[in-house]
Design an enzyme around this catalytic site. Structure first.
Site, PDB file in Angstrom:
ATOM      1  N   ASP A  66       0.855  -1.193   0.000  1.00  9.10           N
ATOM      2  CA  ASP A  66       0.000   0.000   0.000  1.00  9.10           C
ATOM      3  C   ASP A  66       0.889   1.241   0.000  1.00  9.10           C
ATOM      4  OD1 ASP A  66      -1.876   1.994   0.358  1.00  9.10           O
ATOM      5  OD2 ASP A  66      -3.070   0.829   1.776  1.00  9.10           O
ATOM      6  N   ASP A 312      -2.027   4.629  -6.364  1.00 10.13           N
ATOM      7  CA  ASP A 312      -2.675   3.928  -5.252  1.00 10.13           C
ATOM      8  C   ASP A 312      -2.751   2.440  -5.550  1.00 10.13           C
ATOM      9  OD1 ASP A 312      -4.214   3.072  -3.120  1.00 10.13           O
ATOM     10  OD2 ASP A 312      -5.611   4.760  -3.219  1.00 10.13           O
TER      11      ASP A 312
END
Length: 598
Positions: A66, A312
């Site tokens: 992430d 992302d």
């Protein structure tokens, strides 16, 4: 830091007295230090993760990489009475059992944090501290000169253990897999996500920098080895091959090709309190193009387009302006299924060799169209959606950014880019990734020793990132970049009803609105939407199937007519192509596929 240092920094970098790219090295001898590299794997859904174990005894986990959020979290098994105890032996399903670990400490005092991030990912849970182990780490460089063992760190040539790492154990979240947070600090008016309220141990990269494992809070990421077809993704962890690399605190020039451009990160501004955060990997994205196998290229935005885009890895697909997605849909003959909130296209489009080019101040990142498609197969019924002539339908992994309020580029984009992030210097560098379909051993990088003899030949080796300095990267400043920021808005783009369809009970795609073959109607009734909705379409007129028995050819012709119809309904909007020229093309052939596949 002294004014003298900054004066020197300005002089050597901006006046060209020292060019680390040309000499292939930084101002320190990086080759004497070890560089930890974590192998990254991808699962059948296209999620990229690292193998991590937590606690004592070690509980194995797949943790999603992430890059947009700073905190790590795992799925909590605290409510499982049978497993949440010592010696339970429950080490499966990527669930963390706090009471199974003898080294863990709860930090929450029963307070449950409710974390709502800017990309709509939500995590609720409590705070915990324990040991985090990376069991298949490799080390580049000289391990003997790297800190190997202290009260907080143990490291060997294939093992890295960090003690007293803090993370969230989630009771509920919008993700079904834990996350390894690599993002920068968040400035927020919301207590539960504001980084000022969290100790250094919650930030993995900051902890590593504090232990001198890396020179700064930084990393580079390469995901170019995930073997994927539309129908399936090879689970790389099952066959032992590596889908990518997370290089902690360093850049490996063997993993990219072409230019390597560096940008200052763009701020995210919290709408309610105008608080700015520079810790997100946000880049200035220019025009988006579609390019055919033969090299024909069309602008899907406008020549002046310049908007921020968040990188992302929480998403496989990407979120772009609705108008841009419609232009792409026009070219590939895609249609929108309102009930599924998805665009569909014939799967055969993937084999046409087209790609989408995302531009960043002159740098193109080419993303094959096949990376943006995925099967419409329903595992529950083992059935696949199809068009009237029987051709399988695939989902287009592009979504309107209306739901976000800004652009987001997911892993279907990131896997085609090599990314380096310097959180201390608030910089991101990007290049086209080198891709390989072979075993990962063919791309292992070895750091050679620098030899004497007065040679001036540049040696491109793995180099460490330091604050404000990403090796090999060329600093770029896009025009008007300084005026950019991400501030979520409520703007909604309405889409004509001629792009909608539905799915029959037998899986055939059909239209419940106006026929796609009829171009006589030049206006459309639209339904109002809110900023929280995706594309919203109202169907009007008669019922008709999307694809006739004429097969793909008739559907392609329909795509061309829809293209003209869409342009007719967009009076006053600027288009990036010559409508007159395209109108003449329409009279000769099939516009929908001509732009792509000629």
């Amino acid at each position: 830091m002294s004014r003298l240092f900054w004066y020197f920094h300005f002089t050597v970098f901006y006046l060209g007295l020292w060019n680390p790219v040309a000499f292939g090295k930084s101002n320190t001898n990086d080759n004497t230090l070890g560089i930890p590299v974590l192998p990254i794997y991808c699962d059948k859904d296209g999620v990229y993760y690292a193998n991590v174990s937590l606690g004592s005894p070690a509980q194995p986990h797949k943790m999603r990489i992430d890059i947009s959020k700073p905190y790590s979290w795992v799925i909590s098994g605290a409510q499982d009475i049978q497993c949440n105890k010592l010696h339970s032996g429950c080490f499966e399903n990527d669930v963390f059992y706090p009471n199974e670990s003898i080294s863990g400490v709860s930090l929450s005092n029963s307070y449950e944090y409710n974390m709502n991030f800017i990309d709509n990912v939500r995590v609720n849970g409590t705070l915990f501290m324990d040991t985090m182990n990376f069991t298949d780490t490799s080390m580049l460089g000289n391990l003997s000169n790297t800190v190997q063992n202290n009260s907080m760190l143990t490291m060997t040539s294939d093992y890295l253990a960090l003690r007293n790492i803090s993370f969230v154990t989630t009771s509920s979240s919008t993700t079904d897999l834990g996350s390894l947070g690599l993002g920068g600090s968040i400035h927020s008016s919301v207590f539960d996500i504001d980084s000022e309220n969290f100790q250094d141990t919650f930030f993995l990269l900051k902890t590593m920098a504090n232990l001198n494992l890396i020179k700064s809070k930084s990393y580079s990421l390469w995901l170019g080895n995930c073997r994927r077809t539309i129908d399936t993704i090879t689970p790389d962890a099952d066959n032992g091959s590596v889908a990518g690399k997370l290089i902690l605190g360093a850049v490996d020039p063997s993993l990219y090709e072409g230019e390597f451009f560096q940008f200052n990160t763009i701020s995210y501004i919290e709408p309610s309190h105008n608080l700015s955060t520079f810790g997100y990997p946000i880049l200035p994205m220019g025009p988006i193009y579609m390019t055919s196998q033969a090299g024909r290229r069309l602008n899907m935005t406008s020549e002046q387009y310049l908007q921020p885009a968040l990188l992302d890895s929480s998403f496989v697909g990407s979120f772009l302006p609705a108008n841009t997605i419609i232009q792409i849909a026009i070219q590939i003959g895609a249609i929108y299924i309102e009930s599924l909130n998805r665009w569909v296209v014939p799967c055969s489009v993937a084999s046409m060799g087209a790609h989408i080019d995302f531009t960043f101040d002159g740098l193109d990142i080419k993303v094959p169209l096949s990376d943006l498609l995925t099967s419409s197969k329903d595992p529950a019924t083992n059935s696949t959606m199809h068009f009237a002539e029987g051709e399988s339908a695939c989902f287009l992994m592009l979504y309107s950014n209306n739901a976000m309020g800004f652009n987001v580029l997911g892993t279907s984009f990131i896997k085609n880019a090599y990314i380096a992030v310097d959180l201390d210097g608030t910089k991101v560098a990007i290049a086209q990734a080198k891709n390989t379909t072979g075993d990962s051993t063919s791309i292992v990088t070895v750091i050679p020793a620098l030899t004497g003899g007065g040679s001036t030949t540049a040696v491109r080796t793995v180099r460490k990132i330091s604050s404000g300095y990403i090796p090999y990267a060329t600093l770029r400043m896009a025009k008007n970049e300084t005026h950019l920021s991400i501030r979520p808005t409520g703007t909604v783009t309405e889409v004509p009803a001629q792009f909608t369809a539905f799915v029959n009970s037998n899986g055939m795609i059909a239209g419940n609105g106006r026929s796609f073959y009829d171009t006589s109607r030049l206006s459309t009734t639209l339904r109002s939407t809110t900023s929280q909705e995706y594309l919203s379409l109202r169907t009007v007129g008669d019922n008709s199937t999307v694809a006739s028995t004429g097969g793909a050819t008739s559907r392609n012709a329909a795509a061309g007519k829809r293209a003209q119809l869409y342009r007719d309904t967009q009076t006053g909007s600027s288009l990036s192509w010559n409508l007159a020229a395209w109108t003449s093309v329409l009279s000769l052939s099939l516009l929908g596929y001509l732009a792509l596949f000629v």
